[in-house]
Design a protein around this motif. Structure first.
Motif, PDB file in Angstrom:
ATOM      1  N   GLU A   1      11.521  14.381  -4.746  1.00 50.61           N
ATOM      2  CA  GLU A   1      12.777  13.804  -4.257  1.00 50.61           C
ATOM      3  C   GLU A   1      12.525  12.787  -3.137  1.00 50.61           C
ATOM      4  O   GLU A   1      13.062  11.675  -3.159  1.00 50.61           O
ATOM      5  N   VAL A   2      11.674  13.138  -2.145  1.00 49.68           N
ATOM      6  CA  VAL A   2      11.421  12.217  -1.036  1.00 49.68           C
ATOM      7  C   VAL A   2      10.600  11.017  -1.506  1.00 49.68           C
ATOM      8  O   VAL A   2      10.716   9.915  -0.953  1.00 49.68           O
ATOM      9  N   THR A   3       9.752  11.199  -2.543  1.00 45.32           N
ATOM     10  CA  THR A   3       9.003  10.065  -3.080  1.00 45.32           C
ATOM     11  C   THR A   3       9.931   9.045  -3.709  1.00 45.32           C
ATOM     12  O   THR A   3       9.773   7.829  -3.532  1.00 45.32           O
ATOM     13  N   LEU A   4      10.915   9.511  -4.432  1.00 47.69           N
ATOM     14  CA  LEU A   4      11.904   8.600  -5.014  1.00 47.69           C
ATOM     15  C   LEU A   4      12.690   7.886  -3.929  1.00 47.69           C
ATOM     16  O   LEU A   4      13.016   6.702  -4.044  1.00 47.69           O
ATOM     17  N   GLN A   5      12.982   8.595  -2.825  1.00 49.51           N
ATOM     18  CA  GLN A   5      13.691   7.960  -1.711  1.00 49.51           C
ATOM     19  C   GLN A   5      12.826   6.882  -1.061  1.00 49.51           C
ATOM     20  O   GLN A   5      13.326   5.822  -0.682  1.00 49.51           O
ATOM     21  N   GLN A   6      11.535   7.122  -0.942  1.00 47.15           N
ATOM     22  CA  GLN A   6      10.663   6.139  -0.314  1.00 47.15           C
ATOM     23  C   GLN A   6      10.569   4.867  -1.154  1.00 47.15           C
ATOM     24  O   GLN A   6      10.490   3.758  -0.611  1.00 47.15           O
ATOM     25  N   GLN A   7      10.565   4.993  -2.474  1.00 45.36           N
ATOM     26  CA  GLN A   7      10.517   3.808  -3.320  1.00 45.36           C
ATOM     27  C   GLN A   7      11.786   2.970  -3.177  1.00 45.36           C
ATOM     28  O   GLN A   7      11.751   1.742  -3.244  1.00 45.36           O
ATOM     29  N   GLN A   8      12.905   3.621  -2.964  1.00 45.46           N
ATOM     30  CA  GLN A   8      14.152   2.885  -2.793  1.00 45.46           C
ATOM     31  C   GLN A   8      14.325   2.356  -1.374  1.00 45.46           C
ATOM     32  O   GLN A   8      15.113   1.434  -1.151  1.00 45.46           O
ATOM     33  N   PHE A   9      13.605   2.947  -0.423  1.00 43.70           N
ATOM     34  CA  PHE A   9      13.735   2.534   0.985  1.00 43.70           C
ATOM     35  C   PHE A   9      12.341   2.282   1.539  1.00 43.70           C
ATOM     36  O   PHE A   9      11.752   3.127   2.201  1.00 43.70           O
ATOM     37  N   PRO A  10      11.723   1.097   1.274  1.00 41.10           N
ATOM     38  CA  PRO A  10      10.346   0.824   1.719  1.00 41.10           C
ATOM     39  C   PRO A  10      10.264   0.711   3.235  1.00 41.10           C
ATOM     40  O   PRO A  10      11.100   0.082   3.875  1.00 41.10           O
ATOM     41  N   ILE A  11       9.217   1.299   3.818  1.00 40.95           N
ATOM     42  CA  ILE A  11       9.000   1.301   5.269  1.00 40.95           C
ATOM     43  C   ILE A  11       7.567   0.875   5.537  1.00 40.95           C
ATOM     44  O   ILE A  11       6.636   1.308   4.845  1.00 40.95           O
TER      45      ILE A  11
ATOM     46  N   THR B   1       0.827  -1.207   0.000  1.00 46.65           N
ATOM     47  CA  THR B   1       0.000   0.000   0.000  1.00 46.65           C
ATOM     48  C   THR B   1       0.858   1.252   0.000  1.00 46.65           C
ATOM     49  O   THR B   1       0.616   2.196  -0.770  1.00 46.65           O
ATOM     50  N   ASN B   2       1.893   1.283   0.859  1.00 43.15           N
ATOM     51  CA  ASN B   2       2.777   2.446   0.901  1.00 43.15           C
ATOM     52  C   ASN B   2       3.517   2.630  -0.418  1.00 43.15           C
ATOM     53  O   ASN B   2       3.691   3.758  -0.908  1.00 43.15           O
ATOM     54  N   ASN B   3       3.985   1.530  -1.022  1.00 40.76           N
ATOM     55  CA  ASN B   3       4.707   1.631  -2.282  1.00 40.76           C
ATOM     56  C   ASN B   3       3.784   2.100  -3.411  1.00 40.76           C
ATOM     57  O   ASN B   3       4.185   2.918  -4.256  1.00 40.76           O
ATOM     58  N   ASP B   4       2.557   1.592  -3.430  1.00 44.61           N
ATOM     59  CA  ASP B   4       1.611   2.032  -4.456  1.00 44.61           C
ATOM     60  C   ASP B   4       1.310   3.520  -4.328  1.00 44.61           C
ATOM     61  O   ASP B   4       1.197   4.238  -5.336  1.00 44.61           O
ATOM     62  N   VAL B   5       1.190   3.983  -3.095  1.00 44.14           N
ATOM     63  CA  VAL B   5       0.958   5.412  -2.885  1.00 44.14           C
ATOM     64  C   VAL B   5       2.132   6.228  -3.395  1.00 44.14           C
ATOM     65  O   VAL B   5       1.962   7.281  -4.031  1.00 44.14           O
ATOM     66  N   ALA B   6       3.368   5.756  -3.138  1.00 42.70           N
ATOM     67  CA  ALA B   6       4.553   6.485  -3.585  1.00 42.70           C
ATOM     68  C   ALA B   6       4.648   6.520  -5.109  1.00 42.70           C
ATOM     69  O   ALA B   6       4.980   7.551  -5.706  1.00 42.70           O
ATOM     70  N   VAL B   7       4.361   5.392  -5.775  1.00 43.42           N
ATOM     71  CA  VAL B   7       4.432   5.353  -7.244  1.00 43.42           C
ATOM     72  C   VAL B   7       3.379   6.271  -7.847  1.00 43.42           C
ATOM     73  O   VAL B   7       3.657   7.036  -8.799  1.00 43.42           O
ATOM     74  N   THR B   8       2.177   6.220  -7.323  1.00 42.33           N
ATOM     75  CA  THR B   8       1.118   7.095  -7.837  1.00 42.33           C
ATOM     76  C   THR B   8       1.470   8.564  -7.618  1.00 42.33           C
ATOM     77  O   THR B   8       1.248   9.414  -8.497  1.00 42.33           O
ATOM     78  N   ALA B   9       2.048   8.882  -6.453  1.00 44.57           N
ATOM     79  CA  ALA B   9       2.438  10.263  -6.169  1.00 44.57           C
ATOM     80  C   ALA B   9       3.548  10.725  -7.103  1.00 44.57           C
ATOM     81  O   ALA B   9       3.577  11.889  -7.523  1.00 44.57           O
TER      82      ALA B   9
END
Length: 732
Positions: free
Chosen positions: A446-456, A233-241
């Protein structure tokens, strides 16, 4: 105390305790009565409790063991804060509503289908068809009987709407067939339990099943599936964002460049040059305004100094002393200070000389001339300082006027460009807004790209499921205790119902209180007659009956006593009249005759055949045959027989038919003196006795006392107050 008959009155007075009760009347809790009621119904309660325990054992034996395994999940706030730092859409606060939403996600069908696919539960026959216990089979059988009735009582579904031509539309029915995968997911959701631990952020996920190993695997799979669901869910949100931010950056970038270019073009076209961060005309006006303020302050200071000097000069011309001479800054003040010092010293010396030698002293006259010269010198200095102050004031005033004129000219020039400056400020604000929006979108990307590389994931499993060591159901102790408690409650309810219902007569006190009739006591049943308490109770009751007869005895004329049973019960034998006759014979009566006017039952021999000392017996038919050869009694015969018997015997006991029988006991017309009513113990109510006496007026008029026969002494004690006279008398 109740009266047995309200429209008629019996011959004896009911027992009353009003004279003994000296306390105040009022509602009082009868704890003794409650205790006796509980003691009476103890056997019923024990039977119901035993029945509940037996049913509980059957339920336990007929149930299939079930096991439970669970995982504990923590909604980590620290990780949520980290997501807020690297996420374009900050996570909401973990409120109660959010935690409840997470619970519903765990219970959702989507997560259940993931668990089914991970463990292939749709292909597991043991999971799809679990074992069924005997208890469940009984419940299913009962439901199979009640379901048709429930369906019959349920309203019918609405019919399909008709088409425009009046014909019902027959659209295609959607395919709602449930597959094994759907049934497995539904089974999972039915056996799943999700709850929040208190007010914390901990969620407990537990699963109940019949196989402990499979139950543990399902619980663990649920925990990992929920964790993976959160990550996805978090990754899907980041990709969509990211996709949305890139689209917006292109648009905002073009708008920001256009706004900045519009600002520069407007400056060049209108000559609005910028120097050191501001417009040139604005800087000139600011500097002139600052200089004008300083010049105004200097002019005011020069004017204040000039006014002070003119006031001192006017005082000096009026003959006053000159205390000081204010000079402008930068002028030499040593000369003025020296003159002022000499002037003060000369005045002090002159004053001393004038006091000592008088004002006409030559030295004093010289000092007076010197003081006058010093005063003229100070006046001259004051006049020169005043002229200098006038010059300084004139110069400052001239400079102020010049600056004011320059500022007015600059202001007139700048007012012509007010509209231009306002438009310029609008264009600059638009350009700054676009630039700020662009920088914000760029940082979010920038932070969205970081979240995709570092899933939490904000979900953390803090306690994994372990194989259960024991079954949670059926809970043997709880079921047994519950069955016993329900049995006790049911027994208490039934006992209360029995106590609230009218109770049969079981004690002499109940006979007196409920019917208003005197009662001689209890006669035990045959099972209790041989015991010590039984013998004592029988002797006491027979003694009371004999005393009742002796109180009405008229020796010399004979006493006729009617001994009548209330009903045709088995308890009424010939023992009580025989024992009463023996007691009367032993108590002083010369001869006692027992007359049996009751027809013998089938298989029963003729009673009263044995003759004893002082006690005689005879049947009714034999009595009349012996007297006058008649075979049936009649009124004249009874009177003659009674007169003969009264002369021959002191007491005549006549055992008659039941009072409540088809033939009245006084129908033959015995001219008796008193009657004894035999009531079966624990078989009839007080209303039965009183109603029977209403229909037997002649018997009621001669009734002396009653007796309860066939008593169960142990049960009778439960209806008596503990420690009362009646209860203790049973042990006498």
């Amino acid at each position: 105390m109740t009266e047995p008959v309200r429209d008629r009155r019996i011959s004896w007075q009911p027992v009353t305790t009003q004279g003994l009760d000296r306390g105040e009347a009022g509602p009082q809790a009868d704890f003794g009565g409650l205790y006796r009621a509980a003691r009476r119904q103890m056997r019923l309660v024990a039977i119901c409790a035993a029945t509940g325990i037996v049913l509980s054992i059957l339920i336990i034996l007929g149930s299939v063991p079930r096991y439970i395994a669970g995982v504990t999940v923590l909604l980590d706030e620290e990780r949520a804060e980290l997501i807020n730092q690297v996420s374009p859409l900050p996570s909401v606060v973990r409120s109660d509503a959010v935690v409840q939403s997470e619970i519903q996600i765990i219970r959702s069908e989507a997560l259940a289908l993931q668990v089914v696919d991970a463990l292939d539960l749709d292909e597991n026959e043991a999971f799809l068809s679990p074992p069924v216990g005997a208890t469940q089979r009984v419940i299913d059988a009962v439901m199979s009987l009640t379901d048709p009735l429930a369906r019959a009582l349920s309203p019918r579904p609405p019919s399909a709407p008709s088409s425009a031509d009046g014909v019902a539309s027959s659209g295609a029915t959607p395919d709602l067939k449930r597959t094994d995968r759907d049934r497995a997911a539904a089974t999972l959701r039915d056996r799943l339990s999700v709850s929040r631990s208190g007010r914390s952020l901990v969620i407990e996920v537990s699963y109940r099943g019949y196989d402990p190993v499979l139950t543990t695997r399902i619980a663990r799979t649920y925990g990992s599936a929920y964790e993976q669901f959160n990550l996805r869910t978090n990754n899907d949100v980041a990709v969509t964002a990211e996709r949305w931010l890139r689209d917006r950056l292109e648009v905002v970038e073009a708008q920001s460049i256009s706004a900045a270019a519009a600002v520069q073009e407007f400056r060049v076209e209108n000559g609005l040059l910028e120097v050191r961060g501001g417009l040139l005309t604005e800087q000139q006006q600011s500097e002139l305004a600052s200089q004008l303020v300083s010049a105004s302050a200097e002019t005011a200071g020069a004017r204040a100094q000039l006014d002070s000097m003119e006031a001192l000069l006017a005082r000096a011309e009026a003959g006053g002393d000159i205390v000081t001479v204010p000079l402008a800054r930068g002028e030499d003040q040593s000369v003025v200070q020296g003159i002022r010092r000499d002037y003060v010293e000369a005045q002090m010396r002159y004053a001393r000389l004038a006091d000592e030698f008088g004002a006409d002293n030559p030295r004093a006259l010289d000092l007076a001339a010197t003081i006058e010269n010093l005063r003229d010198a100070m006046r001259l200095e004051l006049e020169q300082a005043t002229e200098a102050a006038r010059v300084v004031h004139a110069v400052a005033q001239s400079r102020e006027q010049s600056l004011q004129a320059d500022l007015s000219a600059a202001t007139r020039i700048g007012s012509d460009g007010v509209a231009l400056r306002g438009r310029l400020q609008q264009l600059e604000a638009i350009a700054a807004t676009y630039a700020e929006v662009y920088r914000g979108y760029l940082n979010s990307l920038e932070v969205t790209l970081q979240q995709q590389q570092f899933p939490i994931s904000v979900v953390k499993i803090i306690s994994d499921a372990s194989i259960p060591t024991g079954a949670i159901s059926p809970q043997k102790k709880s079921v047994l205790i519950m069955g016993m408690m329900l049995g006790i409650l049911l027994g208490a309810f039934l006992g209360a119902v029995r106590e609230l219902m009218p109770k049969p007569l079981r004690s002499a006190s109940a006979m007196r209180e409920d019917t208003g009739l005197h009662c001689a006591g209890l006669l035990p049943r045959p099972a209790d007659a041989g015991t010590e308490d039984g013998r004592a109770t029988r002797m006491r009751t027979i003694q009371h009956l004999a005393e009742a007869c002796e109180r009405h005895s008229r020796y010399g004329s004979g006493l006729m006593v009617l001994v009548t049973p209330l009903t045709a019960a088995e308890e009424f034998g010939r023992d009580m009249p025989r024992q009463l006759g023996r007691r009367l014979a032993a108590g002083g009566a010369r001869d006692v005759l027992l007359i049996d006017a009751v027809e013998p039952r089938d298989g029963e021999s003729q009673p009263f055949e044995t003759e004893e000392a002082g006690l005689h017996s005879i049947g009714l038919e034999a009595l009349f045959v012996e007297h006058d050869g008649a075979e049936a009694p009649h009124r004249a015969g009874l009177d003659a027989v009674s007169a003969n018997l009264r002369e021959r015997f002191d007491v005549v006991l006549v055992l008659t038919q039941p009072l409540a029988g088809p033939v009245a006991p006084d129908a033959p017309g015995w001219p008796v003196d008193l009657a004894i009513l035999r009531v079966p113990w624990g078989s009839v109510h007080a209303s039965f006795v009183t109603d029977a006496l209403v229909d037997r007026a002649a018997f009621r008029s001669v009734l002396a006392t009653t007796v309860l026969e066939g008593a169960d002494l142990e049960a009778a004690r439960r209806y008596m107050s503990r420690g009362s006279y009646e209860e203790r008398a049973l042990h006498a």
